[in-house]
Write an enzyme that holds these catalytic residues in place. Structure first.
Site, PDB file in Angstrom:
ATOM      1  CE  LYS A  26     -26.721  16.308 -16.821  1.00 46.89           C
ATOM      2  NZ  LYS A  26     -27.957  16.420 -17.521  1.00 46.89           N
TER       3      LYS A  26
ATOM      4  NE  ARG B 175     -33.557  22.158 -16.083  1.00 46.05           N
ATOM      5  CZ  ARG B 175     -32.667  21.459 -16.783  1.00 46.05           C
ATOM      6  NH1 ARG B 175     -33.055  20.613 -17.726  1.00 46.05           N
ATOM      7  NH2 ARG B 175     -31.364  21.607 -16.554  1.00 46.05           N
TER       8      ARG B 175
ATOM      9  CE1 TYR C 208     -42.292  -7.856 -37.987  1.00 42.43           C
ATOM     10  CE2 TYR C 208     -40.377  -6.628 -37.213  1.00 42.43           C
ATOM     11  CZ  TYR C 208     -41.193  -7.744 -37.160  1.00 42.43           C
ATOM     12  OH  TYR C 208     -40.909  -8.749 -36.284  1.00 42.43           O
TER      13      TYR C 208
ATOM     14  CG  MET D 205     -36.649  -5.533 -30.101  1.00 35.53           C
ATOM     15  SD  MET D 205     -37.588  -6.703 -29.124  1.00 35.53           S
ATOM     16  CE  MET D 205     -39.231  -6.055 -29.216  1.00 35.53           C
TER      17      MET D 205
END
Ligand code: PLP
Length: 380
Positions: free
Chosen positions: A34, A141, A269, A321
């Protein structure tokens, strides 16, 4: 060109499947693919699963597990012809009919799904005649409660469905957690009851990776390993190497810039890192836009291969990023294009995905699933 890469090692997946087979020799395997094979790319890993299935005396002892029907359809499009189990089951009657068409087996965990199954029973011999009947043993669940499941099982059995009783552990990564034994006891009690009151032929499946390793007495007919197939450790206090699992994904890059900084100069940063000594700083072109977590602590390091030697180099400053800075001061002759591994094989001196997860306050599962399509993808 940018040099961030994710390299999938199919031999590692075959090896890890072999470990499952070794640990649970009598169980069939529903290999969980999955979420795009936990981020590895289901199309990439399928050849490894096929190779392993072909190596078994009966290739039907390996089936693939997905969360949704859409993922099952994708597997069929990619040519997987053996069984598929859909662990969340279908979301509508239309999906139930589609499940017949693509010959998928479904989990049934709630009453509406029972109604759909009764309104349209697949023909004799269809794989969809096999139902994974979900019992809630304490995870709370999905699934039927122990006191309602016998009547559901009787109804489905009368409609000539073959049943696999299934449930899921909430804490199997921690072998000493008291809920494990309670869940096992509830599961066993219900299994005994269904066998005596509904059908002797009912099969059972309880264990994910953690259960495969921690609960050998609970393997039953099917085990459902996921994370261990990809070589990340499912157990709290054990590493992948302790468990003889091999990482299937190596996340790498190459040094793209080198600078010499003075005491007091800051990096990146927020100027979070300030040099306390003259520092050789390297940059790699990879960042949180590729799936490396921004939130890693100051413990985080990468491995750098330079002149044939492997060095542990701390990450310095904020992960951005697109770029990450690292301290190369201890590398004797760092060069542009030296190889860097963000996570990979601890036996080769790389940080493991589980190491990175611990620096980021998460689990290997999440990091693997969150790698993006941006790094160059290699399959070997
Ligand atoms: C029902 C079920 N079975 C098996 C698995 C595989 O678990 P793991 O990746 O921990 O082996 C999962 C994963 O979430 C699951 O939800």
């Amino acid at each position: 060109m940018r040099t961030a890469t994710r390299t999938m090692h199919l031999d590692a997946i075959v090896h890890n499947l072999g470990r499952v087979h070794h640990l649970a020799p009598n169980a069939n395997i529903l290999a969980m693919v999955k979420a795009n094979a936990y981020g590895h790319g289901v199309a990439n890993v399928l050849p490894a699963l096929q190779t392993f299935a072909d190596s078994l005396e009966d290739s039907n002892r390996l089936a693939l597990g997905v969360a949704t029907l859409q993922e099952a359809i994708e597997l069929r499009k990619l040519g997987w012809s053996h069984s598929i189990g859909v662990i969340e089951g279908v979301f509508s009657f239309d999906e139930w009919q589609m499940a017949h068409q693509i010959q998928a087996q479904c989990v049934i965990h709630q009453h509406e799904q029972v109604e759909w199954a009764l309104s349209d029973v697949p023909s004799d011999g269809s794989p969809t005649r096999k139902i994974w009947l979900k019992l809630n043993t304490g995870m709370n669940r999905l699934g039927f409660e122990p006191n309602e499941i016998t009547s559901v099982a009787k109804t489905l059995n009368n409609a000539e469905y073959d049943l696999i009783l299934t449930s899921h552990f909430a804490n199997a990564d921690d072998v000493s957690h008291p809920l494990n034994r309670k869940q096992i006891q509830t599961f066993n009690n219900v299994l005994v009851r269904l066998k005596s009151q509904v059908s002797q032929n009912i099969q059972a499946s309880l264990c994910n990776s953690e259960g495969v390793i921690n609960f050998p007495d609970c393997h039953y007919n099917w085990v459902r390993p996921g994370i261990m197939l990809y070589g990340s450790s499912p157990i709290i206090d054990k590493s992948a190497e302790d468990l003889n699992l091999r990482p299937a994904m190596i996340f790498g890059a190459k040094v793209m810039a080198i600078h010499h900084l003075q005491v007091g100069q800051a990096v990146g940063y927020g100027s979070r890192f300030v040099c306390e000594r003259p520092t050789v700083k390297g940059i790699i072109s990879v960042g949180y836009g590729d799936g490396y977590p921004r939130v890693v602590t100051d413990e985080a390091w990468v491995s750098v291969v330079s002149n044939g030697e492997t060095y542990q180099c701390p990450i310095i400053g904020r992960v951005a990023m697109d770029m990450i800075a690292m301290d190369l001061t201890n590398v004797p002759e760092p060069k542009i294009a030296d190889d860097v591994v963000l996570w990979g094989n601890a036996n080769l001196g790389h940080p493991s995905v589980d190491d990175v997860a611990s620096w980021a306050g998460t689990i290997g599962y999440e990091l693997l699933c969150r790698t993006t399509g941006r790094p160059i993808k290699n399959v070997t």
